[in-house]
Each structure stands twice: as structure tokens, then as C-alpha cells.
Design a protein around this motif. Structure first.
Motif, PDB file in Angstrom:
ATOM      1  N   GLY A  18       4.095 -79.697  10.577  1.00 32.18           N
ATOM      2  CA  GLY A  18       3.441 -79.186  11.772  1.00 32.18           C
ATOM      3  C   GLY A  18       3.346 -80.193  12.893  1.00 32.18           C
ATOM      4  N   LEU A  19       3.183 -81.473  12.566  1.00 28.17           N
ATOM      5  CA  LEU A  19       2.957 -82.491  13.586  1.00 28.17           C
ATOM      6  C   LEU A  19       4.243 -83.036  14.199  1.00 28.17           C
ATOM      7  CD1 LEU A  19       0.002 -84.403  11.909  1.00 28.17           C
ATOM      8  CD2 LEU A  19      -0.063 -83.272  14.139  1.00 28.17           C
ATOM      9  N   SER A  57       1.088 -80.506   7.119  1.00 24.67           N
ATOM     10  CA  SER A  57       0.753 -81.371   8.244  1.00 24.67           C
ATOM     11  C   SER A  57       1.981 -82.148   8.709  1.00 24.67           C
ATOM     12  CB  SER A  57      -0.365 -82.332   7.852  1.00 24.67           C
ATOM     13  OG  SER A  57      -1.530 -81.626   7.468  1.00 24.67           O
ATOM     14  N   HIS A 102      -6.346 -85.361  12.738  1.00 26.90           N
ATOM     15  CA  HIS A 102      -5.841 -84.360  13.680  1.00 26.90           C
ATOM     16  C   HIS A 102      -6.482 -82.988  13.460  1.00 26.90           C
ATOM     17  CE1 HIS A 102      -2.788 -87.134  15.097  1.00 26.90           C
ATOM     18  NE2 HIS A 102      -2.468 -87.388  13.843  1.00 26.90           N
ATOM     19  N   TRP A 112       0.618 -75.238  14.993  1.00 26.06           N
ATOM     20  CA  TRP A 112       1.257 -76.290  15.784  1.00 26.06           C
ATOM     21  C   TRP A 112       2.694 -75.942  16.180  1.00 26.06           C
ATOM     22  CZ3 TRP A 112      -1.318 -80.104  12.034  1.00 26.06           C
ATOM     23  CH2 TRP A 112      -2.481 -80.656  12.621  1.00 26.06           C
ATOM     24  N   ASP A 166      -4.128 -73.313  10.415  1.00 28.02           N
ATOM     25  CA  ASP A 166      -4.079 -74.370  11.425  1.00 28.02           C
ATOM     26  C   ASP A 166      -2.772 -75.162  11.474  1.00 28.02           C
ATOM     27  OD1 ASP A 166      -6.609 -73.513  12.047  1.00 28.02           O
ATOM     28  OD2 ASP A 166      -7.639 -75.181  11.074  1.00 28.02           O
TER      29      ASP A 166
END
Length: 335
Positions: A217-218, A214, A56, A148, A144
Motif C-alpha cells: 500500500g505504501l 502495508s 502511518h 492507499w 485502510d
């Protein structure tokens, strides 16, 4: 393939070998039983999850971009995530209230004994290099994972989060991107600035800290936890960066190395106030039911950072490398 795509790493066990084999088209994904039996914070599971998440971001050289949304791989990722998240909820949860969780971060211990204290007071240049190599897996993608959350916030929380992220991305200037500033730090230290270069060298404890971002965030359901993670990073960054800037100066790491942490001392002291009052305050105004999730994000971040710090210091205090594979011969420390 594009040159910015990193190479696939070496496997660290049957789980990561199976995931890597699937990405290469050479084998099946791991069975559910294999995931259930693997140590949750260990090298194999954490690398398998890291590889799934990296699709991703920039992906990997030779891996078709379409595999980012491969249903079989997503099912495997979900099983890995379930184990990781369940373990964190059991092991890391301390607070239910956001204010209570954040209060502990605002107090600097009189006799601190963490990594930044060690590097400031007695760290050697080889340890500074190792720290930068490990942290590059985070700092070269610094803002980053938190970006998200922007589509999942509203009003004051969204505006404040976007303002802080704008700073992280250099205020619109490519040369001031915080990821670029960290690459400059790495250059000062004689390290390879290639994205993902030190994945094979990084310890499981470091992989877990990046996987946490991650994971949060996802998943829209974990937006409160991501805000808690972000708040923890911003609140603890300024004093920690001050110590690391002193470590860079004391060891002669170089001007770009000093500048990276000096920049964070100033920027994150401001960010702390914005995140606490406007991002968290705005989110709780809109969605007060997320308070426990914010607290969990704080607790999980502290838990994994503490584990990483203990692992690094255990090696360094014995004069041993914290890396799984050594730096290039001219830079490596030989115990």
C-alpha cells in the motif's frame, strides 16, 4: 496523547529493540548488518517492520507524530522492506499471468484442510478467541491499507475500487464499518477491542500478513501487487467466511460474531466479481505491464496466509495456544 493511540509493544530481539528505542528517544537504530542477519520471517524483523508501518496508521502513545517521516527511520524501514520483498519474490513467486494466478483461487478444494475448515469442523471456543485476537491486527484496520491505492489508479479501476472500499467502510454508516463489526465480534468473544491490544500476543506469521498489505500500500511501484492482494482477499473471503460463520454458530460464539462472517459471505461474493472484472480489468487496460505484479500480489498473499495457517494449526492440533502471551486469565485455555 490521544486515547486511540496504542501502546508500544515489547521487543522481540535486537532489531525491534533498536526501533522501539529510537521511537522512545533512548537509543540508535539497528546497523545494516543486523538487519541482514535477522531471519526474514521471524519475530524480530517482522515486529520491527510492523512498528515502522504503524506510524502511518494510528501511531503509538508517547511517540511524536513527526517520526512518521523521520529520515533515519525511513532508511531503516527501507532496509527491512528490501529483505522482506526480496524473500517474497524468491519464495512466493509462482505465476506470471494474472488470470492464471486468480484461476487457482476460484477452485474450492474438495477436502480443504485450512484454518476455516478446522474451526468449522472441530474448533473449540478458545481457538475461535485466539483466531479473533490474532486477526484483530488486520480486521481493526481492514480497508485502510487498500485505500492507499486509490490515488494510484485511474478510470474504471479507480471507480470500482472506490465502490468496494465504500462497502468496506460501511456504506457511509459508522455502525456498519467492517472494522466496527469485527470489534462487535470481539465483544461477543470477551476480547478487548482496543486497537493494537493483541500485538504482543500475535505470532510472527500474522505480523507478516499485515506487513504485506502495508508494504504494497505504501509504495506506488507496488500498486499492481496491492490489487493482486486485494483480489485474493475478496475471492477467498466468501467461502472462508461461510465456514467461519458455521464455526461461530456451532461454538455459540454469539450473534455479532456470526453476523460479521455472514456479512462477508454476501458482500465479498459481489466484491469478487467487481474486483476481477473492473479493478483488475481496468488496471490492465491502463497499465498492462503490471500483470506480473498483480500475479505476484496473489502469490505472496497465498504464501503468507499458508504459513500462518500452518502455524496456527500446528499449535491447535497439539492443544497448545497459538499466542505468544495468553489471553486474560478468565478466557485463556490451559493445555
Amino acid at each position: 496523547m490521544h486515547s486511540h493511540e496504542p501502546q508500544l509493544p515489547e521487543a522481540r530481539g535486537p532489531l525491534s529493540a533498536a526501533v522501539l528505542g529510537h521511537l522512545r528517544g533512548t537509543g540508535p537504530l539497528p546497523p545494516p548488518g543486523g538487519i541482514a542477519g535477522s531471519p526474514v520471517y521471524g519475530d524480530d524483523l517482522q515486529l520491527a517492520l510492523y512498528v515502522c508501518y504503524e506510524l502511518h496508521y494510528r501511531g503509538f502513545a508517547g511517540v511524536p507524530p513527526e517520526l512518521e517521516w523521520d529520515p533515519e527511520l525511513l532508511r531503516t524501514r527501507a532496509a527491512l522492506e528490501d529483505r522482506f520483498l526480496a524473500a517474497l519474490r524468491a519464495d512466493a513467486t509462482v505465476h506470471q499471468g494474472a488470470e492464471e494466478a486468480l484461476a487457482g483461487l476460484l477452485v474450492e478444494p474438495v477436502d480443504g484442510a485450512g484454518v476455516s475448515h478446522f474451526l468449522r469442523d472441530k474448533g473449540e471456543l478458545w481457538q475461535i478467541r485466539e483466531y479473533a485476537a490474532q486477526r484483530s491486527l488486520y480486521h481493526l484496520k481492514e480497508a485502510d491499507p487498500h485505500a492507499w491505492v486509490l490515488p494510484r489508479l485511474r478510470g474504471r479501476a479507480k471507480a470500482a475500487m472506490a465502490a468496494v472500499e465504500f462497502d468496506e467502510y460501511g456504506g457511509g454508516r459508522a455502525e456498519r464499518l467492517h472494522a466496527r463489526l469485527f470489534a462487535d465480534l470481539m465483544t461477543d468473544l470477551g476480547l478487548d477491542t482496543t486497537y493494537g491490544r493483541y500485538l504482543d500476543a500475535a505470532c510472527a506469521e500474522l505480523l507478516a500478513t499485515v506487513n504485506l498489505m502495508s508494504l504494497f500500500g505504501l509504495h506506488r511501484a507496488l500498486r499492481g501487487a496491492l490489487v493482486g492482494h486485494f483480489a485474493t482477499v475478496e475471492i477467498t473471503s466468501s467461502p472462508g467466511s461461510r465456514r467461519l460463520a458455521e464455526a461461530m454458530r456451532r461454538t455459540g460464539a454469539g450473534p455479532a460474531a456470526e453476523h460479521f462472517y455472514d456479512e462477508h459471505v454476501e458482500a465479498d461474493a459481489v466484491h469478487e466479481q467487481v474486483v476481477r472484472h473492473d479493478v483488475i480489468g481496468g488496471l490492465l487496460e491502463d497499465e498492462p505491464h503490471l500483470e506480473a505484479d498483480i500475479a505476484f500480489g496473489v502469490d505472496a498473499t497465498e504464501f503468507l496466509e499458508d504459513r500462518l495457517g500452518e502455524a496456527l494449526l500446528a499449535h491447535w492440533r497439539e492443544g497448545r495456544s497459538s499466542l505468544r502471551t495468553p489471553l486474560s486469565p478468565e478466557l485463556a485455555h490451559v493445555p
